[in-house]
Scaffold this active site. Structure first.
Site, PDB file in Angstrom:
ATOM      1  CB  CYS A  38      -1.466  -2.713  -1.761  1.00 58.79           C
ATOM      2  SG  CYS A  38      -1.378  -2.564  -3.504  1.00 58.79           S
ATOM      3  CB  CYS A  41      -3.657  -0.354  -3.895  1.00 58.79           C
ATOM      4  SG  CYS A  41      -3.553  -2.071  -3.896  1.00 58.79           S
TER       5      CYS A  41
END
Length: 118
Positions: A38, A41
């Site tokens: 991600c 993230c």
């Protein structure tokens, strides 16, 4: 620190030790539900670490890799990563999905824990 010891206010947790690490903490816990694949993230991680360092002693940052910890991911009904939670004695008091810059995260965390501090 330079001593290679894990910082007490930043830890990783998973399905097996989450209760011990996050729910029994004596300060509010910011949970970062993230995944290795991600992009957002990876952007939010340094911001969270800065906030955790700034607020050391007042909060604890617990990072959970949702791919490795499906039970936690299910329990918190994670639909998007990153998902950030603030837990107080295991109870979710705040929740937000998506990446945000450090000042915004800090403000959100401080609002969440100020409600608790009274």
């Amino acid at each position: 620190g330079h001593c290679k010891q894990p910082l007490p206010w930043m830890v990783d947790a998973g399905d097996d030790d989450f209760t011990e690490v996050a729910e029994r903490a004596d300060v509010p816990v910011v949970v970062d539900l993230w995944a290795t694949w991600c992009g957002p993230c990876r952007m939010v991680s340094p911001a969270l670490e800065k906030v955790a360092t700034d607020l050391a002693g007042r909060i604890k940052l617990v990072k959970v890799d949702v791919d490795k910890n499906p039970r936690l991911s299910q329990r918190f009904e994670v639909q998007a990563v990153p998902t950030l939670l603030v837990l107080d004695k295991g109870r979710t008091v705040a929740r937000q999905a998506g990446a945000a810059p450090a000042p915004a995260i800090r403000q959100w965390v401080e609002q969440s824990i100020t409600a608790r501090e009274g």
